[in-house]
Motif scaffolding. Structure first.
Motif, PDB file in Angstrom:
ATOM      1  N   ASN A 135       1.074  -1.296  -0.030  1.00 25.20           N
ATOM      2  CA  ASN A 135      -0.377   0.073   0.121  1.00 25.20           C
ATOM      3  C   ASN A 135       1.003   1.270  -0.333  1.00 25.20           C
ATOM      4  O   ASN A 135       0.581   2.223   0.410  1.00 25.20           O
ATOM      5  CB  ASN A 135      -0.624  -0.282   1.047  1.00 25.20           C
ATOM      6  CG  ASN A 135      -1.731   0.607   0.971  1.00 25.20           C
ATOM      7  OD1 ASN A 135      -2.596   1.394  -0.086  1.00 25.20           O
ATOM      8  ND2 ASN A 135      -2.680   1.637   2.309  1.00 25.20           N
ATOM      9  N   TYR A 156      -0.325  -9.485  -1.831  1.00 28.11           N
ATOM     10  CA  TYR A 156      -0.996  -8.731  -1.027  1.00 28.11           C
ATOM     11  C   TYR A 156       0.131  -8.385   0.232  1.00 28.11           C
ATOM     12  O   TYR A 156      -0.567  -9.039   0.940  1.00 28.11           O
ATOM     13  CB  TYR A 156      -2.624  -7.500  -1.116  1.00 28.11           C
ATOM     14  CG  TYR A 156      -2.443  -6.636  -0.620  1.00 28.11           C
ATOM     15  CD1 TYR A 156      -1.514  -5.783  -1.846  1.00 28.11           C
ATOM     16  CD2 TYR A 156      -2.919  -5.945   0.270  1.00 28.11           C
ATOM     17  CE1 TYR A 156      -2.352  -4.202  -1.346  1.00 28.11           C
ATOM     18  CE2 TYR A 156      -3.069  -4.518   0.532  1.00 28.11           C
ATOM     19  CZ  TYR A 156      -2.246  -3.492   0.010  1.00 28.11           C
ATOM     20  OH  TYR A 156      -2.511  -2.530   0.211  1.00 28.11           O
ATOM     21  N   ALA A 158      -0.159  -5.906   2.905  1.00 28.84           N
ATOM     22  CA  ALA A 158      -0.821  -4.800   3.701  1.00 28.84           C
ATOM     23  C   ALA A 158      -0.521  -3.712   4.916  1.00 28.84           C
ATOM     24  O   ALA A 158      -1.369  -3.605   6.017  1.00 28.84           O
ATOM     25  CB  ALA A 158      -1.868  -5.247   4.021  1.00 28.84           C
ATOM     26  N   VAL A 166      -7.132  -3.165   1.561  1.00 29.88           N
ATOM     27  CA  VAL A 166      -7.366  -4.412   1.280  1.00 29.88           C
ATOM     28  C   VAL A 166      -8.731  -4.321   0.856  1.00 29.88           C
ATOM     29  O   VAL A 166      -8.922  -5.328  -0.032  1.00 29.88           O
ATOM     30  CB  VAL A 166      -7.249  -4.659   2.754  1.00 29.88           C
ATOM     31  CG1 VAL A 166      -7.451  -6.412   2.372  1.00 29.88           C
ATOM     32  CG2 VAL A 166      -6.140  -4.449   3.453  1.00 29.88           C
TER      33      VAL A 166
END
Length: 290
Positions: A135, A156, A158, A166
């Motif tokens: 992110n 991913y 987060a 998310v």
């Protein structure tokens, strides 16, 4: 196979301090180092040093050529890193005598990644390749959807955590990694515990306690961390993630990948710095812990 990393690239300005600054406090630093960093760059270097082919998708400013060159030196394919007008991202990191840190992040060029750059990079990807995102960039939703439709394994990390970010990519994910606090925040947003998320592989990192692995077909499994004397925890989580991704890329069972990643993270916290000091596979395998 290839790991495609839509990832941030930062200059990490690391200040050694006797303790983390308190509100309103002016604190004299005991030292300053500049490292290649950003969660994306750290993960690319870790996965490359773990033995995988890694192609980084990102952006730097006119002041960032050194970062691109350093990634190349560490074995990362940098052909999909664009130079843009925005300044290169950077982080101001304070590290205290116990190895704990606080970080101020400037996103800069990391949020100037074009859809054309992303599409051009992934046009060379193949089903079975991995895409990892964090992110710290833009274009995550587009990348996740594109990679999912192409048959890539979509991963991913987060962090920095935002539940909305998310939730936006969750439908495309095959692998999710987050820490214990983030897992609780996500549960508050979705009502689902890690084992209930619609993601095949979920890892919750537990700091000095290790990690917990969730798979929809089995009970959670805990992996203990190695006991070491930390000097700097910066980048340890990214090192862990990069090694897990490399293990997945190289066809290792998840348990084996996590065990190797735990060793890499334990070695990493005994070093000052970020991407520049991530251990390679030989060092990780030969490391001895008490």
């Amino acid at each position: 196979m290839t790991i495609w990393n839509l990832g941030s690239i930062n200059a990490d300005m690391v200040y050694s301090v006797p303790h983390l600054p308190r509100p309103g406090e002016t604190l004299a630093a005991q030292g300053l180092d500049r490292f290649l960093g950003g969660k994306g760059a750290n993960m690319s270097v870790a996965a490359a040093r773990a033995g995988s082919r890694v192609s980084h998708i990102g952006a730097v400013g006119p002041d960032g050529r050194w970062a691109q060159e350093r990634l190349t030196e560490y074995g990362v394919d940098t052909r999909n890193i664009a130079q843009v007008d925005s300044p290169t991202g950077h982080a101001i990191i304070a590290v205290d005598d116990h190895g704990e840190n606080s970080i101020i992040l400037f996103q800069g060029a990391n949020h100037a990644i074009s859809e054309d750059l992303l599409a051009g990079a992934l046009s060379s990807a193949h089903p079975g390749d991995l895409l990892v995102m964090q992110n710290e960039t833009n274009a995550q939703i587009i990348a996740g959807k594109m990679a999912h439709e192409m048959g890539l394994t979509v991963c991913y990390a987060a962090a920095p955590f935002q539940s909305d970010a998310v939730l936006a990519v969750l439908p495309y994910l095959d692998f999710l990694i987050l820490n214990e606090v983030e897992a609780e925040q996500l549960k508050q947003s979705t009502g689902n515990s890690p084992s209930e998320l619609p993601v095949e592989h979920v890892i919750v990192t537990l700091g000095a306690m290790g990690a917990r692995y969730f798979h929809h077909d089995s009970e959670p499994v805990d992996f203990e961390a190695h006991s070491v004397e930390p000097v700097d925890t910066t980048g340890a989580g990214d090192t862990f993630t990069g090694y897990v991704l490399s293990g997945m890329d190289r066809g290792m069972p998840m348990a084996q990948a996590i065990v190797l990643a735990n060793r890499a993270a334990a070695l990493m916290v005994t070093r000052h710095g970020t991407a520049d000091v991530i251990p390679d596979l030989k060092e990780v395998r030969e490391a001895r812990f008490g």
